[in-house]
Design a protein around this motif. Structure first.
Motif, PDB file in Angstrom:
ATOM      1  N   SER A   5       0.817  -1.214   0.000  1.00 33.79           N
ATOM      2  CA  SER A   5       0.000   0.000   0.000  1.00 33.79           C
ATOM      3  C   SER A   5       0.852   1.266   0.000  1.00 33.79           C
ATOM      4  CB  SER A   5      -0.945   0.009   1.201  1.00 33.79           C
ATOM      5  OG  SER A   5      -0.210  -0.068   2.417  1.00 33.79           O
ATOM      6  N   GLY A   6       2.066   1.216   0.530  1.00 31.23           N
ATOM      7  CA  GLY A   6       2.926   2.387   0.545  1.00 31.23           C
ATOM      8  C   GLY A   6       3.884   2.456  -0.619  1.00 31.23           C
ATOM      9  N   TYR A   7       3.802   1.480  -1.531  1.00 33.69           N
ATOM     10  CA  TYR A   7       4.695   1.439  -2.683  1.00 33.69           C
ATOM     11  C   TYR A   7       4.261   2.464  -3.727  1.00 33.69           C
ATOM     12  CZ  TYR A   7       7.126  -2.899  -1.347  1.00 33.69           C
ATOM     13  OH  TYR A   7       7.898  -3.842  -0.723  1.00 33.69           O
ATOM     14  N   TYR A   8       5.142   2.707  -4.707  1.00 39.83           N
ATOM     15  CA  TYR A   8       4.759   3.502  -5.868  1.00 39.83           C
ATOM     16  C   TYR A   8       3.969   2.625  -6.826  1.00 39.83           C
ATOM     17  CZ  TYR A   8       8.032   7.240  -4.597  1.00 39.83           C
ATOM     18  OH  TYR A   8       8.694   8.253  -3.964  1.00 39.83           O
ATOM     19  N   LEU A   9       2.931   3.191  -7.404  1.00 36.40           N
ATOM     20  CA  LEU A   9       2.150   2.490  -8.411  1.00 36.40           C
ATOM     21  C   LEU A   9       2.646   2.946  -9.777  1.00 36.40           C
ATOM     22  CD1 LEU A   9      -0.218   0.565  -8.996  1.00 36.40           C
ATOM     23  CD2 LEU A   9      -1.708   2.572  -9.073  1.00 36.40           C
ATOM     24  N   LEU A  10       3.188   2.027 -10.519  1.00 34.02           N
ATOM     25  CA  LEU A  10       3.749   2.325 -11.836  1.00 34.02           C
ATOM     26  C   LEU A  10       2.785   1.846 -12.909  1.00 34.02           C
ATOM     27  CD1 LEU A  10       6.542   3.588 -12.513  1.00 34.02           C
ATOM     28  CD2 LEU A  10       7.314   1.290 -13.094  1.00 34.02           C
ATOM     29  N   GLU A  11       2.647   2.619 -13.984  1.00 31.50           N
ATOM     30  CA  GLU A  11       1.759   2.250 -15.079  1.00 31.50           C
ATOM     31  C   GLU A  11       2.574   1.961 -16.328  1.00 31.50           C
ATOM     32  OE1 GLU A  11      -1.157   5.348 -15.463  1.00 31.50           O
ATOM     33  OE2 GLU A  11      -2.231   4.734 -13.639  1.00 31.50           O
ATOM     34  N   ASN A  12       1.950   1.232 -17.250  1.00 29.95           N
ATOM     35  CA  ASN A  12       2.627   0.801 -18.479  1.00 29.95           C
ATOM     36  C   ASN A  12       3.258   1.986 -19.200  1.00 29.95           C
ATOM     37  OD1 ASN A  12       2.518   0.123 -21.607  1.00 29.95           O
ATOM     38  ND2 ASN A  12       2.611  -1.805 -20.491  1.00 29.95           N
ATOM     39  N   GLY A  13       4.518   1.840 -19.602  1.00 28.53           N
ATOM     40  CA  GLY A  13       5.223   2.886 -20.331  1.00 28.53           C
ATOM     41  C   GLY A  13       6.064   3.788 -19.459  1.00 28.53           C
ATOM     42  N   GLU A  14       5.893   3.714 -18.140  1.00 26.98           N
ATOM     43  CA  GLU A  14       6.666   4.572 -17.246  1.00 26.98           C
ATOM     44  C   GLU A  14       8.009   3.917 -16.905  1.00 26.98           C
ATOM     45  OE1 GLU A  14       3.077   7.049 -15.059  1.00 26.98           O
ATOM     46  OE2 GLU A  14       3.800   5.197 -14.113  1.00 26.98           O
ATOM     47  N   PHE A  15       8.925   4.740 -16.409  1.00 28.89           N
ATOM     48  CA  PHE A  15      10.300   4.322 -16.173  1.00 28.89           C
ATOM     49  C   PHE A  15      10.589   4.241 -14.674  1.00 28.89           C
ATOM     50  CE2 PHE A  15      10.151   6.177 -20.316  1.00 28.89           C
ATOM     51  CZ  PHE A  15      11.140   5.567 -21.072  1.00 28.89           C
ATOM     52  N   GLY A  73       2.063  -2.001 -11.900  1.00 29.12           N
ATOM     53  CA  GLY A  73       2.927  -2.730 -10.994  1.00 29.12           C
ATOM     54  C   GLY A  73       3.365  -1.842  -9.858  1.00 29.12           C
ATOM     55  N   CYS A  74       3.838  -2.455  -8.793  1.00 23.52           N
ATOM     56  CA  CYS A  74       4.264  -1.714  -7.610  1.00 23.52           C
ATOM     57  C   CYS A  74       5.779  -1.781  -7.468  1.00 23.52           C
ATOM     58  CB  CYS A  74       3.623  -2.304  -6.360  1.00 23.52           C
ATOM     59  SG  CYS A  74       1.840  -2.165  -6.339  1.00 23.52           S
ATOM     60  N   LEU A  75       6.365  -0.661  -7.083  1.00 21.43           N
ATOM     61  CA  LEU A  75       7.796  -0.592  -6.835  1.00 21.43           C
ATOM     62  C   LEU A  75       8.045   0.070  -5.493  1.00 21.43           C
ATOM     63  CD1 LEU A  75       9.567   0.455 -10.156  1.00 21.43           C
ATOM     64  CD2 LEU A  75      10.013  -1.587  -8.832  1.00 21.43           C
ATOM     65  N   SER A  76       9.041  -0.397  -4.797  1.00 19.49           N
ATOM     66  CA  SER A  76       9.433   0.219  -3.537  1.00 19.49           C
ATOM     67  C   SER A  76       9.768   1.689  -3.746  1.00 19.49           C
ATOM     68  CB  SER A  76      10.643  -0.515  -2.960  1.00 19.49           C
ATOM     69  OG  SER A  76      11.277   0.244  -1.955  1.00 19.49           O
ATOM     70  N   THR A  77       9.578   2.491  -2.722  1.00 16.25           N
ATOM     71  CA  THR A  77       9.900   3.917  -2.803  1.00 16.25           C
ATOM     72  C   THR A  77      11.402   4.165  -2.822  1.00 16.25           C
ATOM     73  OG1 THR A  77       9.651   4.036  -0.402  1.00 16.25           O
ATOM     74  CG2 THR A  77       7.750   4.690  -1.731  1.00 16.25           C
ATOM     75  N   LEU A  78      12.195   3.108  -2.745  1.00 14.93           N
ATOM     76  CA  LEU A  78      13.637   3.249  -2.909  1.00 14.93           C
ATOM     77  C   LEU A  78      13.993   3.580  -4.353  1.00 14.93           C
ATOM     78  CD1 LEU A  78      14.924   0.235  -0.777  1.00 14.93           C
ATOM     79  CD2 LEU A  78      14.977   2.659  -0.158  1.00 14.93           C
ATOM     80  N   TYR A  79      13.081   3.251  -5.285  1.00 15.23           N
ATOM     81  CA  TYR A  79      13.307   3.536  -6.693  1.00 15.23           C
ATOM     82  C   TYR A  79      12.836   4.950  -7.035  1.00 15.23           C
ATOM     83  CZ  TYR A  79      13.872  -1.533  -7.080  1.00 15.23           C
ATOM     84  OH  TYR A  79      14.300  -2.825  -6.926  1.00 15.23           O
ATOM     85  N   ILE A  80      13.429   5.539  -8.077  1.00 15.89           N
ATOM     86  CA  ILE A  80      12.977   6.812  -8.617  1.00 15.89           C
ATOM     87  C   ILE A  80      12.201   6.514  -9.887  1.00 15.89           C
ATOM     88  CG2 ILE A  80      13.655   9.053  -9.554  1.00 15.89           C
ATOM     89  CD1 ILE A  80      16.184   8.888  -7.854  1.00 15.89           C
TER      90      ILE A  80
END
Length: 414
Positions: free
Chosen positions: A69-79, A103-110
């Motif tokens: 729930s605290g992760y970043y939500l990434l959408e298709n085409g994003e980096f 997809g979800c990515l940890s907030t450690l990623y930019i």
């Protein structure tokens, strides 16, 4: 005539304008979309080789966190930018989400999305090493940064890009490399499939432990195989030449453990050398047809190589052991037997030492292998060798495509 600056060495016809330098923040925006509603249970991670992959598959069905729930939500085409370094990405990998819709990515990623330009161009640009200098400089000088692993997001968007002024040129470059990557992926799949077939054949064409007949065999052969020590089918076991390597003289090749390809077991000829020795007194170390070499120490212990006449005049080095296969066995068959799981298990157990792993000549001679009639050996050896040749051919095509891509990445970008 003065050479144009900010112009790639190779470019598509019709484009002549110099490329321009832009900051990432001028063409892209940061994505800080939190997965507040836990919309996706699909955690992702960045692999330098495989891009954004499903972490549950990549890490053997283990996920870093059950609560995204605290992760970043990434959408298709994003980096996404992974600040961790690796051999493939010395300043971190930047990858684009293409396989999944979300997809979800940890907030450690930019994470970021592209506002201007072509995304295929940008994702290819990040496969070059041109932006690494800018990241390194920012990481070293930025007041808020403490090395590459801690580069601040605001500073990351200050990194410079050199781009074609026209989006159309970006599109053509991006499309070209997308097609090239697809071709490489296709050949990789063919190669992987052939390797899987070879592994299956090795498993089924040799008897399993405790059995005397293989699961698959050629018509006309029904007799049980017999167990023999490798030493009983080898005329001799010899240690290699204890000499340093020197510049290749154009004829006399020197084969060391590192000259044997880890995958194909072929003689790598990209960096040939000659033994620094009196070759007139070193005839005992010349390889002949049917000679089978074994690596005797180190991380490559157990690795094998079968000499073939097309490899030319070859002397073998001291960390290798030569088994000269006698007339009672087919050398190709014995070599293929050293690629089986049974052989690998024997090496793994026998090579255990207090220091680095090793297997000596007597221990190799004691290896028990299963042997059918020599005629059946020849058919098995010939069949598996033909498959090896096919696999090697595909590997060479794959390497050629990869090298072509590497060269074009260098010449088609500024």
């Amino acid at each position: 005539m003065a050479k144009k600056t900010n112009v790639p060495e190779i470019r598509f016809a019709g484009f002549t304008d110099p490329w321009e330098q832009r900051k990432l923040g001028e063409v892209a925006h940061r994505v800080i979309r939190k997965n507040e509603g836990n919309q996706s249970d699909l955690p992702l991670t960045i692999s330098a080789q495989h891009g954004l992959v499903d972490q549950r598959d990549y890490f053997n069905n283990q996920v870093a966190s059950r609560d995204m729930s605290g992760y970043y939500l990434l959408e298709n085409g994003e980096f996404a930018y992974n600040k961790s370094t690796s051999g493939d990405s010395p300043w971190g990998a930047i990858k684009r989400l293409t396989k999944y819709e979300k997809g979800c990515l940890s907030t450690l990623y930019i994470c970021f999305g592209l506002d201007q330009g072509d995304p295929d161009f940008l994702v290819t640009y990040y496969e070059t090493n041109r932006w690494h200098g800018a990241v390194q400089m920012i990481a070293a000088e930025g007041a808020r940064n403490h090395g590459l692993l801690n580069i601040a997001p605001d500073d990351f968007f200050e990194t410079a890009l050199t781009l074609p002024c026209l989006t159309e040129e970006q599109k053509q470059i991006g499309c070209f490399f997308t097609q090239l990557v697809s071709l490489i992926t296709l050949h990789q799949r063919k190669y992987d499939k052939l390797c899987a077939v070879k592994k299956s054949m090795l498993d089924k064409m040799f008897p399993k432990p405790g059995e005397t007949k293989p699961e698959i065999r050629f018509d006309g052969f029904t007799d049980p195989w017999e167990q023999r020590k490798l030493g009983s089918v080898a005329a001799s076991f010899d240690y290699g030449l204890n000499a340093a390597a020197t510049e290749y003289d154009g004829q006399n090749k020197y084969l060391r453990i590192t000259d044997i390809d880890d995958t194909t077991h072929e003689f790598l000829k990209s960096d040939l050398t000659t033994p620094l020795a009196d070759l007139a007194m070193s005839a005992d170390y010349l390889l002949e047809e049917g000679d089978l070499l074994f690596a005797r120490t180190g991380a490559s212990v157990g690795k094998t190589y079968l000499y073939r006449q097309y490899d030319g005049t070859v002397y073998f080095a001291g960390f290798l052991i030569r088994a000269r296969i006698g007339e009672s066995a087919d050398p190709e068959f014995v070599y293929q037997a050293t690629l089986t799981d049974a052989y690998k298990k024997y090496v793994a157990i026998t090579s255990q030492r207090s220091g680095q792993p090793g297997v000596n000549a007597q221990e190799y001679a004691d290896y028990q292998l299963m042997l059918p009639s020599r005629t059946e050996q020849q058919q098995i050896g010939m069949t598996l060798r033909s498959l090896d040749n096919f696999i090697t051919l595909h590997q060479r095509k794959l390497n050629l495509l990869r090298n072509t891509k590497k060269s074009l990445l260098d010449k088609m970008f500024v």
